[in-house]
Design a protein around this motif. Structure first.
Motif, PDB file in Angstrom:
ATOM      1  N   THR A  15      41.180  33.901  39.540  1.00  0.00           N
ATOM      2  CA  THR A  15      41.258  35.358  39.689  1.00  0.00           C
ATOM      3  C   THR A  15      40.919  36.052  38.373  1.00  0.00           C
ATOM      4  OG1 THR A  15      42.998  35.092  41.346  1.00  0.00           O
ATOM      5  CG2 THR A  15      42.765  37.266  40.342  1.00  0.00           C
ATOM      6  N   LEU A  16      41.517  35.584  37.299  1.00  0.00           N
ATOM      7  CA  LEU A  16      41.278  36.183  35.985  1.00  0.00           C
ATOM      8  C   LEU A  16      39.812  36.049  35.579  1.00  0.00           C
ATOM      9  CD1 LEU A  16      42.522  37.555  33.521  1.00  0.00           C
ATOM     10  CD2 LEU A  16      43.052  35.279  32.611  1.00  0.00           C
ATOM     11  N   LYS A  17      39.241  34.880  35.833  1.00  0.00           N
ATOM     12  CA  LYS A  17      37.834  34.666  35.486  1.00  0.00           C
ATOM     13  C   LYS A  17      36.921  35.573  36.309  1.00  0.00           C
ATOM     14  CE  LYS A  17      38.365  31.367  32.418  1.00  0.00           C
ATOM     15  NZ  LYS A  17      37.948  31.540  31.006  1.00  0.00           N
ATOM     16  N   TYR A  18      37.191  35.707  37.593  1.00  0.00           N
ATOM     17  CA  TYR A  18      36.380  36.600  38.427  1.00  0.00           C
ATOM     18  C   TYR A  18      36.522  38.064  37.988  1.00  0.00           C
ATOM     19  CZ  TYR A  18      34.662  33.560  42.233  1.00  0.00           C
ATOM     20  OH  TYR A  18      33.983  32.642  42.984  1.00  0.00           O
ATOM     21  N   SER A  19      37.706  38.431  37.519  1.00  0.00           N
ATOM     22  CA  SER A  19      37.918  39.829  37.118  1.00  0.00           C
ATOM     23  C   SER A  19      37.014  40.212  35.955  1.00  0.00           C
ATOM     24  CB  SER A  19      39.389  40.061  36.745  1.00  0.00           C
ATOM     25  OG  SER A  19      39.705  39.501  35.482  1.00  0.00           O
ATOM     26  N   ARG A  20      36.646  39.243  35.146  1.00  0.00           N
ATOM     27  CA  ARG A  20      35.724  39.500  34.032  1.00  0.00           C
ATOM     28  C   ARG A  20      34.276  39.276  34.454  1.00  0.00           C
ATOM     29  NH1 ARG A  20      40.242  40.706  32.974  1.00  0.00           N
ATOM     30  NH2 ARG A  20      41.312  40.491  30.971  1.00  0.00           N
ATOM     31  N   ALA A  21      34.062  38.375  35.395  1.00  0.00           N
ATOM     32  CA  ALA A  21      32.697  38.047  35.822  1.00  0.00           C
ATOM     33  C   ALA A  21      32.123  39.076  36.778  1.00  0.00           C
ATOM     34  CB  ALA A  21      32.678  36.670  36.488  1.00  0.00           C
ATOM     35  N   LEU A  22      32.996  39.864  37.417  1.00  0.00           N
ATOM     36  CA  LEU A  22      32.557  40.812  38.431  1.00  0.00           C
ATOM     37  C   LEU A  22      32.964  42.241  38.054  1.00  0.00           C
ATOM     38  CD1 LEU A  22      33.598  38.778  41.620  1.00  0.00           C
ATOM     39  CD2 LEU A  22      31.311  38.927  40.581  1.00  0.00           C
ATOM     40  N   PRO A  23      32.341  42.810  37.029  1.00  0.00           N
ATOM     41  CA  PRO A  23      32.670  44.197  36.660  1.00  0.00           C
ATOM     42  C   PRO A  23      32.343  45.124  37.815  1.00  0.00           C
ATOM     43  CG  PRO A  23      30.670  43.460  35.540  1.00  0.00           C
ATOM     44  CD  PRO A  23      31.269  42.254  36.175  1.00  0.00           C
ATOM     45  N   GLY A  24      33.232  46.095  38.019  1.00  0.00           N
ATOM     46  CA  GLY A  24      33.045  47.023  39.126  1.00  0.00           C
ATOM     47  C   GLY A  24      33.799  46.624  40.375  1.00  0.00           C
ATOM     48  N   ILE A  25      34.298  45.389  40.405  1.00  0.00           N
ATOM     49  CA  ILE A  25      35.133  44.916  41.517  1.00  0.00           C
ATOM     50  C   ILE A  25      36.535  44.662  40.977  1.00  0.00           C
ATOM     51  CG2 ILE A  25      35.476  43.146  43.285  1.00  0.00           C
ATOM     52  CD1 ILE A  25      32.485  42.608  43.256  1.00  0.00           C
ATOM     53  N   LEU A  26      37.539  45.239  41.607  1.00  0.00           N
ATOM     54  CA  LEU A  26      38.924  44.985  41.181  1.00  0.00           C
ATOM     55  C   LEU A  26      39.377  43.666  41.791  1.00  0.00           C
ATOM     56  CD1 LEU A  26      40.542  48.534  41.558  1.00  0.00           C
ATOM     57  CD2 LEU A  26      39.346  47.518  39.595  1.00  0.00           C
ATOM     58  N   VAL A  27      39.675  42.696  40.939  1.00  0.00           N
ATOM     59  CA  VAL A  27      40.040  41.346  41.375  1.00  0.00           C
ATOM     60  C   VAL A  27      41.442  41.033  40.864  1.00  0.00           C
ATOM     61  CG1 VAL A  27      39.340  38.929  41.468  1.00  0.00           C
ATOM     62  CG2 VAL A  27      37.612  40.695  41.080  1.00  0.00           C
ATOM     63  N   ASN A  28      42.381  40.856  41.781  1.00  0.00           N
ATOM     64  CA  ASN A  28      43.772  40.629  41.397  1.00  0.00           C
ATOM     65  C   ASN A  28      44.407  39.543  42.251  1.00  0.00           C
ATOM     66  OD1 ASN A  28      44.404  42.953  39.396  1.00  0.00           O
ATOM     67  ND2 ASN A  28      43.355  43.984  41.090  1.00  0.00           N
ATOM     68  N   ALA A  29      45.510  39.004  41.746  1.00  0.00           N
ATOM     69  CA  ALA A  29      46.263  37.967  42.465  1.00  0.00           C
ATOM     70  C   ALA A  29      47.610  38.516  42.893  1.00  0.00           C
ATOM     71  CB  ALA A  29      46.455  36.734  41.584  1.00  0.00           C
ATOM     72  N   ALA A  30      48.028  38.148  44.096  1.00  0.00           N
ATOM     73  CA  ALA A  30      49.319  38.579  44.634  1.00  0.00           C
ATOM     74  C   ALA A  30      50.223  37.379  44.854  1.00  0.00           C
ATOM     75  CB  ALA A  30      49.119  39.314  45.962  1.00  0.00           C
ATOM     76  N   ASP A  31      51.472  37.541  44.505  1.00  0.00           N
ATOM     77  CA  ASP A  31      52.494  36.544  44.830  1.00  0.00           C
ATOM     78  C   ASP A  31      53.349  37.111  45.959  1.00  0.00           C
ATOM     79  OD1 ASP A  31      54.592  34.642  44.891  1.00  0.00           O
ATOM     80  OD2 ASP A  31      55.729  35.858  43.451  1.00  0.00           O
ATOM     81  N   PRO A  32      53.270  36.532  47.156  1.00  0.00           N
ATOM     82  CA  PRO A  32      54.062  37.062  48.266  1.00  0.00           C
ATOM     83  C   PRO A  32      55.561  36.853  48.096  1.00  0.00           C
ATOM     84  CG  PRO A  32      52.262  35.663  49.040  1.00  0.00           C
ATOM     85  CD  PRO A  32      52.390  35.448  47.573  1.00  0.00           C
ATOM     86  N   GLY A  33      55.959  35.851  47.304  1.00  0.00           N
ATOM     87  CA  GLY A  33      57.365  35.475  47.236  1.00  0.00           C
ATOM     88  C   GLY A  33      57.682  34.432  48.297  1.00  0.00           C
ATOM     89  N   TYR A  34      58.930  34.020  48.332  1.00  0.00           N
ATOM     90  CA  TYR A  34      59.349  32.939  49.236  1.00  0.00           C
ATOM     91  C   TYR A  34      59.537  33.522  50.632  1.00  0.00           C
ATOM     92  CZ  TYR A  34      61.685  28.563  50.540  1.00  0.00           C
ATOM     93  OH  TYR A  34      62.027  27.360  51.124  1.00  0.00           O
ATOM     94  N   THR A  35      58.470  33.444  51.414  1.00  0.00           N
ATOM     95  CA  THR A  35      58.398  34.121  52.697  1.00  0.00           C
ATOM     96  C   THR A  35      58.440  33.122  53.848  1.00  0.00           C
ATOM     97  OG1 THR A  35      57.095  35.893  51.672  1.00  0.00           O
ATOM     98  CG2 THR A  35      56.978  35.703  54.070  1.00  0.00           C
ATOM     99  N   GLU A  36      59.079  33.512  54.913  1.00  0.00           N
ATOM    100  CA  GLU A  36      59.232  32.634  56.068  1.00  0.00           C
ATOM    101  C   GLU A  36      57.902  32.455  56.795  1.00  0.00           C
ATOM    102  OE1 GLU A  36      61.740  32.386  60.283  1.00  0.00           O
ATOM    103  OE2 GLU A  36      61.980  34.091  58.944  1.00  0.00           O
ATOM    104  N   THR A  37      57.256  31.283  56.588  1.00  0.00           N
ATOM    105  CA  THR A  37      55.981  30.989  57.239  1.00  0.00           C
ATOM    106  C   THR A  37      55.928  29.507  57.604  1.00  0.00           C
ATOM    107  OG1 THR A  37      54.794  30.364  55.215  1.00  0.00           O
ATOM    108  CG2 THR A  37      54.819  32.708  55.783  1.00  0.00           C
ATOM    109  N   ASP A  38      54.860  29.125  58.290  1.00  0.00           N
ATOM    110  CA  ASP A  38      54.659  27.719  58.637  1.00  0.00           C
ATOM    111  C   ASP A  38      54.506  26.847  57.394  1.00  0.00           C
ATOM    112  OD1 ASP A  38      54.764  28.407  61.278  1.00  0.00           O
ATOM    113  OD2 ASP A  38      52.604  28.263  61.650  1.00  0.00           O
ATOM    114  N   LEU A  39      54.004  27.423  56.294  1.00  0.00           N
ATOM    115  CA  LEU A  39      53.773  26.641  55.078  1.00  0.00           C
ATOM    116  C   LEU A  39      55.064  26.052  54.527  1.00  0.00           C
ATOM    117  CD1 LEU A  39      51.127  28.573  52.919  1.00  0.00           C
ATOM    118  CD2 LEU A  39      50.832  26.431  54.155  1.00  0.00           C
ATOM    119  N   ASN A  40      56.189  26.715  54.751  1.00  0.00           N
ATOM    120  CA  ASN A  40      57.461  26.192  54.243  1.00  0.00           C
ATOM    121  C   ASN A  40      58.437  25.878  55.377  1.00  0.00           C
ATOM    122  OD1 ASN A  40      58.646  28.753  54.946  1.00  0.00           O
ATOM    123  ND2 ASN A  40      57.944  29.570  52.974  1.00  0.00           N
TER     124      ASN A  40
END
Length: 232
Positions: A168-193
């Motif tokens: 994400t950080l690398k893309y944020s510098r490689a793609l000027p003009g595009i807002l590139v960010n990472a989200a942490d959902p937190g410990y959420t009730e899903t199939d993954l856990n």
């Protein structure tokens, strides 16, 4: 002008709730789904578009980008949400092949999809990319909370999210003009856990929706949860 938004892995869990909320906010939402049957059912229930998309298959990714180009001409928001948590084992009993499968979906999947859709994002006046990462991939959080029990935090999954945040950080510098960010959902009730999470999918989608709807003066290269900045 409509905001065209694609959510990978959007047929269930946090991705599905993100799609629902962004549609409610007025976006024209497309969900990417690997399983056509589940994808059709979710799209019908949500009232959104469906794109067959397996993030581990370059041909599938390229076909999805071609379809979005043909039908919409651009993409405004890309949410790289699709992920797997298929290796729950201590590192010394994890094969390189099994680890590669997780990295292929969680890291390289985001790379494939992003690169395929960058030309469409560049056709947008307000392009956004949101990568769904996790605090379990944070060095600071891992050390602070002693997250070394593989039964609590599967190590390969954590490693894949560490790498995704850096991507994400690398893309944020490689793609000027595009807002590139990472989200942490937190410990959420899903199939993954196995539904063990303590948050609802609505709470888990808060940070994603926030980043997907940033104003033009919004940040790029950040990692946030619903409470604010996540330490890297």
């Amino acid at each position: 002008m409509d905001t065209i938004t694609l959510v990978t892995g959007g047929n269930k869990g946090i991705g599905r709730e993100t799609a629902r909320r962004l549609k409610q906010a007025g976006h024209t939402v497309l969900i990417g789904a690997r399983d056509p049957e589940r994808g059709r059912a979710a799209a019908a229930e949500l009232g959104v578009g469906l794109v067959h998309l397996d993030v581990t298959d370059q041909t599938s990714v390229d076909a999805a980008a071609a379809r979005v180009r043909a039908e919409h001409g651009r993409l405004d928001v890309l949410i790289n949400n699709a992920a797997v948590n298929s290796v729950v084992a201590p590192l010394e009993r994890t094969t390189a092949q099994d680890a590669a499968a997780v990295l292929d979906a969680n890291l390289l999947g985001a790379l494939r999809v992003t690169n395929a859709f960058v030309p469409l994002l560049r056709s947008s006046q307000h392009p956004r990319i949101v990568n769904v990462s996790s605090t379990v991939g944070s060095f600071a959080a891992t050390l602070e909370h002693d997250m070394f029990d593989w039964q609590v935090v599967p190590p390969v999954y954590a490693i894949s999210k560490t790498a995704l945040t850096m991507l994400t950080l690398k893309y944020s510098r490689a793609l000027p003009g595009i807002l590139v960010n990472a989200a942490d959902p937190g410990y959420t009730e899903t199939d993954l856990n196995d539904r063990q999470g303590t948050q609802t999918v609505t709470e888990g989608s808060d940070a994603i929706v926030h980043l997907a709807t940033l104003g033009d003066d919004g940040p790029t290269g950040t990692f946030v949860n619903r409470d604010g900045t996540v330490a890297w």
